[in-house]
Enzyme design. Structure first.
Site, PDB file in Angstrom:
ATOM      1  N   CYS A 147       0.809  -1.225   0.000  1.00 52.15           N
ATOM      2  CA  CYS A 147       0.000   0.000   0.000  1.00 52.15           C
ATOM      3  C   CYS A 147       0.844   1.277   0.000  1.00 52.15           C
ATOM      4  O   CYS A 147       0.521   2.241  -0.712  1.00 52.15           O
ATOM      5  CB  CYS A 147      -0.962  -0.005   1.183  1.00 52.15           C
ATOM      6  SG  CYS A 147      -0.219  -0.521   2.750  1.00 52.15           S
ATOM      7  N   HIS A 239      -2.645   6.550   3.929  1.00 51.83           N
ATOM      8  CA  HIS A 239      -1.216   6.565   4.245  1.00 51.83           C
ATOM      9  C   HIS A 239      -0.604   7.866   3.734  1.00 51.83           C
ATOM     10  O   HIS A 239      -0.715   8.204   2.549  1.00 51.83           O
ATOM     11  CB  HIS A 239      -0.504   5.395   3.570  1.00 51.83           C
ATOM     12  CG  HIS A 239      -0.777   4.063   4.201  1.00 51.83           C
ATOM     13  ND1 HIS A 239      -1.520   3.903   5.345  1.00 51.83           N
ATOM     14  CD2 HIS A 239      -0.379   2.809   3.825  1.00 51.83           C
ATOM     15  CE1 HIS A 239      -1.574   2.619   5.653  1.00 51.83           C
ATOM     16  NE2 HIS A 239      -0.897   1.936   4.749  1.00 51.83           N
TER      17      HIS A 239
END
Length: 338
Positions: A147, A239
Site C-alpha cells: 500500500c 497513508h
C-alpha cells in the site's frame, strides 16, 4: 461479463473487493471464499461490515465457499486478499488450473515472471503474463504492490523526466493497513508506533521492480536507491508519506510535471480522472480531507519544496490494495488476457 471471485472476502481488504466488484460493469461477482467457519453460510450472515462505504445488499445471499481451487472452478478471475502464508501455494494452484489471479498478497510480488503492476506506471510489465504462459501456466498471477509502495511509485512517476538516484521516504500509515485486528486501541491511542514488520523492505525493493525496464522476457530493476522508515499512526484510512528525492530541477518545474502527468488510459471503469493530483495549500494533503479523491484512487501530492521534498497521500485499502487489484484486472481484460 467475466465471472470473478474474492478470496478472503470477510477481511478488511476482502470487503473492499466486494464493495468495488458488487456492481462492476465488466465483472460478475459470483464467488466469495473465506474460512471454514464462514463456508456454507450466506455472506450477509457472516460478514461484519466495517467499511465507511454502504454495504452492497446484492451480495447478501451469495453462499460463502471454502478457500479451495475446486470452489473457484466457475471463475475466470479471482481477487486474492489472502494472508501471504496461505497465498503462496494456493495462488499458484489456482493459476496452474487455468484461472487468472489478481493478488494483493506479497507472496509472489518479487517472482521473476510475475508482474508487479501499477497501470499508470508500468503497464508494459503485463507482458510477463506471456512469459508465464510460455512455460505452461494456463492462468496467470498478477500482483499489486504494498500500500505505501503504490503511493510512493505514483508520486515518483511524474518525476521520471528528471534524473534522480536517491529516494528517502518516511511513512505515517493508517491503522487499517494492519487489518481489522492489526493494531490494538491501547497500542495506537495517543501513540506512534515506529516500526511495521517488513514494510520498509517491501518499499525499498518493490519500487525498483515497478519502475524498472521490461525487455519482453524479464524486468531489470531501476537503478536508483530507496531508503524507507515506516510508522503506524492513529489514522483510520490513508497513508501519508514524506519524500526526499535528489532532483535538481526547480519547484516550478516539478509542479509542472505533476500538473501535466496523465494516465495512459481513459476507458477503465475504476481509473480516476487524475491518478496523481497536485494540491496547492501548504497544509495539504491530509487523510480526512483528501483520501477519497478520485473515489479513493487518486494519490495527492503537496508541500513541494526545494530539496526536493514533498508529501504524498493515498487511500491504503482502495488505491493501496483492493482498488489497485481491480484496476489491474480492468487493464488485463482490456488487453484481452481474459
Amino acid at each position: 461479463m467475466i465471472n470473478v471471485g474474492v478470496l478472503g472476502a470477510t477481511g478488511a481488504v476482502g470487503q473492499r473487493f466486494v464493495q468495488l466488484l458488487a456492481d462492476h460493469p465488466w465483472f460478475h461477482l459470483q464467488t466469495l471464499a473465506a474460512s471454514e467457519r464462514s463456508a456454507g453460510k450466506p455472506y450477509g450472515k457472516v460478514v461484519n461490515w466495517r467499511l465507511d462505504a454502504p454495504y452492497p445488499e446484492s451480495v447478501s445471499d451469495i453462499v460463502v465457499t471454502p478457500t479451495t481451487v475446486e470452489s473457484l472452478k466457475d471463475c475466470d478471475l479471482v481477487f486474492s486478499a489472502l494472508p501471504p502464508e496461505a497465498a503462496a501455494s494456493l495462488e499458484t494452484e489456482i493459476a496452474d488450473a487455468g484461472i487468472g489471479v489478481c493478488s494483493n498478497a506479497r507472496s509472489h510480488r518479487m517472482d521473476a515472471d510475475v508482474p508487479l503492476v501499477i497501470p499508470e506506471v508500468n503497464p508494459d510489465h503485463l507482458g510477463l503474463i506471456d512469459v508465464q504462459r510460455d512455460r505452461g501456466r494456463e492462468g496467470f498471477i498478477v500482483t499489486n504492490p504494498n500500500c505505501s509502495t503504490i503511493v510512493l511509485a505514483l508520486a515518483l512517476a511524474p518525476l521520471r523526466a528528471f534524473e534522480f538516484h536517491d529516494v528517502r521516504v518516511a511513512t505515517m500509515q493508517a491503522i487499517s493497513g494492519g487489518g481489522f485486528s492489526g493494531v490494538s486501541a491501547m497500542d495506537i491511542y495517543d501513540n506512534v508506533v515506529p516500526y511495521i514488520g517488513s514494510e520498509e523492505e517491501k518499499m525499498e525493493i518493490e519500487t525498483l521492480k515497478i519502475m524498472g525496464s521490461f525487455d519482453g522476457s524479464e524486468v531489470t530493476p531501476a537503478s536508483f536507491s530507496v531508503s524507507a522508515s515506516c510508522h503506524r499512526v492513529p489514522v483510520i484510512d490513508g497513508h501519508t508519506i514524506a519524500v526526499w528525492v535528489d532532483v535538481a530541477e526547480s519547484v516550478a518545474e516539478v509542479k509542472k510535471a505533476y500538473v501535466n502527468f496523465k494516465s495512459p488510459f481513459s476507458n477503465l471503469p475504476l481509473q480516476p480522472e487524475k491518478a496523481v493530483e497536485l494540491l496547492d495549500p501548504s497544509d495539504r494533503p491530509q487523510p480526512r480531507l483528501d483520501r477519497n479523491r478520485g473515489r479513493g484512487m487518486t494519490v495527492s501530492v503537496g508541500r513541494i519544496r526545494e530539496g526536493l521534498r514533498f508529501v504524498a497521500l493515498g487511500h491504503n485499502t482502495i488505491r493501496g490494495a483492493a482498488g489497485a487489484s481491480v484496476l489491474n484486472a480492468e487493464l488485463i481484460y482490456s488487453r484481452k488476457y481474459l
